[in-house]
Motif scaffolding. Structure first.
Motif, short mmCIF file in Angstrom:
data_model
loop_
_atom_site.label_atom_id
_atom_site.label_comp_id
_atom_site.label_asym_id
_atom_site.label_seq_id
_atom_site.Cartn_x
_atom_site.Cartn_y
_atom_site.Cartn_z
N ILE B 13 0.98 -1.28 0.18
CA ILE B 13 -0.03 -0.19 0.00
C ILE B 13 1.14 1.02 0.17
O ILE B 13 0.75 2.25 -0.92
CB ILE B 13 -0.79 0.02 1.13
CG1 ILE B 13 -1.79 -1.12 1.42
CG2 ILE B 13 -1.77 1.35 1.38
CD1 ILE B 13 -2.96 -1.18 0.25
N ASP B 193 -3.87 -2.41 -7.28
CA ASP B 193 -5.08 -1.68 -7.00
C ASP B 193 -5.06 -0.57 -6.19
O ASP B 193 -5.90 0.39 -6.18
CB ASP B 193 -5.97 -2.83 -6.26
CG ASP B 193 -6.14 -4.09 -6.87
OD1 ASP B 193 -6.63 -4.08 -8.29
OD2 ASP B 193 -6.58 -5.11 -6.40
N ALA B 194 -3.90 -0.40 -5.14
CA ALA B 194 -3.66 0.84 -4.42
C ALA B 194 -3.24 2.02 -5.29
O ALA B 194 -3.71 3.02 -4.89
CB ALA B 194 -2.63 0.46 -3.61
N ARG B 195 -2.63 1.66 -6.45
CA ARG B 195 -2.20 2.82 -7.22
C ARG B 195 -3.54 3.23 -7.86
O ARG B 195 -3.79 4.29 -8.29
CB ARG B 195 -1.26 2.22 -8.40
CG ARG B 195 -0.03 2.00 -8.40
CD ARG B 195 0.83 2.16 -9.29
NE ARG B 195 0.67 0.98 -10.15
CZ ARG B 195 1.31 -0.22 -10.05
NH1 ARG B 195 2.12 -0.55 -9.18
NH2 ARG B 195 0.92 -1.10 -11.02
N ARG B 197 -6.47 3.42 -6.73
CA ARG B 197 -7.28 4.15 -5.67
C ARG B 197 -6.60 5.72 -5.95
O ARG B 197 -7.39 6.33 -5.09
CB ARG B 197 -7.25 3.44 -4.51
CG ARG B 197 -8.10 2.28 -4.36
CD ARG B 197 -8.44 1.60 -2.90
NE ARG B 197 -7.13 1.48 -2.25
CZ ARG B 197 -6.52 0.29 -2.08
NH1 ARG B 197 -7.21 -0.85 -2.99
NH2 ARG B 197 -5.61 -0.01 -1.45
N LEU B 198 -5.48 6.00 -6.27
CA LEU B 198 -4.96 7.16 -6.31
C LEU B 198 -5.40 8.07 -7.53
O LEU B 198 -5.02 9.17 -7.57
CB LEU B 198 -3.32 7.18 -6.23
CG LEU B 198 -2.78 6.72 -5.11
CD1 LEU B 198 -1.26 6.75 -5.02
CD2 LEU B 198 -3.30 7.53 -3.79
#
Lengths: 198, 231
Positions: B13, B193-195, B197-198
Motif C-alpha cells: 500500500i 489496486d492501491a495505485r 485508488r490514487l
C-alpha cells in the motif's frame, strides 16, 4: 475492513502553503511548563543539508496529558497548549522548535500497574525524496526515565543516542533564557536516526 | 489504560522509501528498517483543528478575476478502512496551475504564473466526512528525475485523521493520463489496486452542466484494531 487504504506519496518540494502561519512556536505566555528551544538540522546520506523537509510535532502538555478525547488521564488540560507544531527546514537544512518539556505519559500495558514512558516529542518527517513519512521521537537528555522507557528499550543500545537531544551550552549571561537543545535528523548513513514503524 | 491501536497497512500500500527510480530517494531513504513499536497514547492521539471550517472551497476566484484553465470539481469523503466517516478532518491541498507551474519561489519551470491562481486550499471535512474542492485542472510539468521526465497531472493532499498514526500525505491523479505508466512516484506504490485508488474517477453526477467536470476522490485512512472506548 470494508474500504481500502489510500497510499502515501511524497510531499514533493512545493509544500510551502502548509507552512503558512508560524506553527514552530508552540507556546504562548500562558502555557504551563519548562520552555525549551530545539534546534537541529535534517541531513541526507551524503551529510548534505535537506532544505525541503517538513517536520510535524505532537506532544503531551507539561503534566503529561495529550489534548485529545482518547487521553482520559486525570490530569489537567492546558488551554494555552495544544501540542501540535510544524516547521520547515531552511536552505541550510535547519529548523527550530519552541515548545515545553512534556510530562510522562503511560505506555501500553496489559498489567494493572502503569508503565510510564519518558518525556518525549513525537515527530513525523516529510520531504522530497521520501515517499512515505518517517516517524521518530525526541527524548530529553539527563532523564532517569529514559533508562526504562519501553520504546527506547526496543531500540538497539548502539542507536538509542540518535533519539536523545543534546544540551547546548548556555552562556552565563544567558541562564535566564529557555533551555536549548540540539536534535539532528540524519535520514541515511552512519548515525542514521532511528525511525519507527507505527 | 487500554490503548486500541491502528491497524497496520497491508504490504504494497505505502511505497518503500528505497525506490531508486525516484532519484531523490537515493540519498534520503533510510537504510535501516523502521523499528516496529506498539501503539501508545502517543500514537493514537493527534491534533484536532477548528471544527466548523469550510467543507467546500473554490480556488478559481482570484483577486482580479477568474483563474485560467479547465475548471474542475473534486469531491469525496474522508473515511477509515472500516468505512466510517471521519468528520472534522483537516485536508490541505496544493497544486500547479493550468500551465504546470506552482506559485512557489523554487519552481523554475518556464511556464506562466497565473495571478488569479495560488493553488492551495484548506478544508475541514463535514459531519459525513465529505469535502468539495473547486479548482483548476493542473498541468503536467517537467522535473529533473531523469532526461525528459514529466510528472502526470496531480493535486497534493495532506490529511489529518483522529490519530497521529493515521497521518497521510498523498497525491491525486487523473484518469487516462498516459504519464502515469512511466511516473516513478506513482509507480512506487507496488499494489496495482492501491495505485488505481490514487486516480480520481470522472463522475457525471458530480459534474455540473455548463460549468465543470466532476471527479470523485475518497481518502481512506487507517482504522482501529477494535472499537476504541468512548469518553
Amino acid at each position: 475492513m470494508k474500504t481500502k487504504l489510500t497510499s502515501s506519496q511524497t510531499v514533493g518540494p512545493f509544500f510551502a502553503p502548509l507552512l503558512r502561519g508560524d506553527l514552530s512556536q508552540m507556546v504562548s505566555a500562558e502555557t504551563r511548563g519548562e520552555r525549551v528551544v530545539i534546534e537541529g538540522r535534517v541531513l541526507d546520506g551524503n551529510g548534505d543539508p535537506v532544505p525541503d523537509a517538513m517536520i510535524e510535532i505532537w506532544q503531551a502538555n507539561a503534566e503529561g496529558r495529550y489534548d485529545h478525547p482518547e487521553d482520559m488521564q486525570e490530569k489537567r488540560l492546558d488551554p494555552a497548549f495544544h501540542g501540535f507544531g510544524r516547521v520547515g527546514t531552511n536552505a541550510r537544512g535547519e529548523f527550530t522548535i519552541h515548545t515545553i518539556v512534556p510530562g510522562a505519559v503511560p505506555a501500553q500495558s496489559a498489567q494493572s500497574q502503569a508503565i510510564w514512558q519518558a518525556p518525549h516529542l513525537n515527530l513525523i518527517v516529510f520531504a522530497r525524496g521520501l515517499l512515505t513519512r518517517l516517524v521518530t521521537r525526541i527524548y530529553f537528555p539527563g532523564e532517569i526515565a529514559n533508562d526504562s522507557d519501553p520504546v527506547l528499550c526496543a531500540v538497539p543500545a548502539g542507536r538509542r543516542a540518535t533519539l536523545i537531544a543534546k544540551d547546548i551550552e548556555r552562556l552565563a549571561a544567558d541562564k535566564a533564557a529557555s533551555r536549548r537543545l540540539c536534535f539532528d535528523i540524519v535520514l541515511q548513513g552512519a548515525n542514521e536516526t532511528v525511525f519507527f514503524d507505527v | 489504560m487500554t490503548v486500541v491501536g491502528y491497524r497496520r497497512p497491508a504490504p504494497g500500500i505505502n511505497p518503500d522509501n528505497n525506490s531508486s527510480a525516484y532519484a531523490s530517494t537515493r540519498a534520503r531513504a533510510p537504510r535501516h528498517p523502521a523499528i516496529r513499536i506498539e501503539h501508545t497514547l502517543s500514537e493514537i492521539t493527534g491534533p484536532h483543528f477548528e471544527t466548523g471550517g469550510a467543507s467546500a472551497i473554490d480556488l478559481t476566484r482570484g483577486a482580479r478575476g477568474e483563474a485560467l484553465g479547465e475548471r474542475i470539481i473534486v469531491t469525496g469523503r474522508v473515511l477509515d478502512d472500516d468505512g466510517r466517516a471521519i468528520a472534522g478532518a483537516l485536508i490541505e491541498t496544493w497544486q500547479a496551475n493550468a500551465a504546470g507551474r506552482y506559485a512557489h519561489e523554487s519552481d523554475q519551470h518556464d511556464a506562466p504564473l497565473d495571478p488569479n491562481f495560488a493553488g492551495a486550499g484548506r478544508i475541514i471535512s463535514d459531519s459525513d466526512g465529505a469535502y468539495r474542492l473547486v479548482t483548476i485542472k493542473p498541468g503536467a510539468y517537467p522535473w529533473r528525475n531523469h532526461p525528459n521526465a514529466w510528472r502526470p497531472q496531480h493535486i497534493h493532499f495532506s490529511v489529518f485523521g483522529t490519530g497521529f498514526a493515521a497521518r497521510l500525505i498523498t497525491q491525486m491523479y487523473f484518469p487516462g493520463d498516459p504519464l502515469l505508466a512511466i511516473d516513478p512516484i506513482f509507480q512506487s506504490v507496488a499494489d496495482p489496486d492501491a495505485r488505481a485508488r490514487l486516480v480520481a474517477a470522472l463522475q457525471m453526477d458530480v459534474t455540473v452542466a455548463e460549468y465543470a467536470l466532476g471527479y470523485r476522490f475518497d481518502i481512506v485512512l487507517r482504522g482501529r484494531d477494535a472499537t476504541p472506548p468512548q469518553e
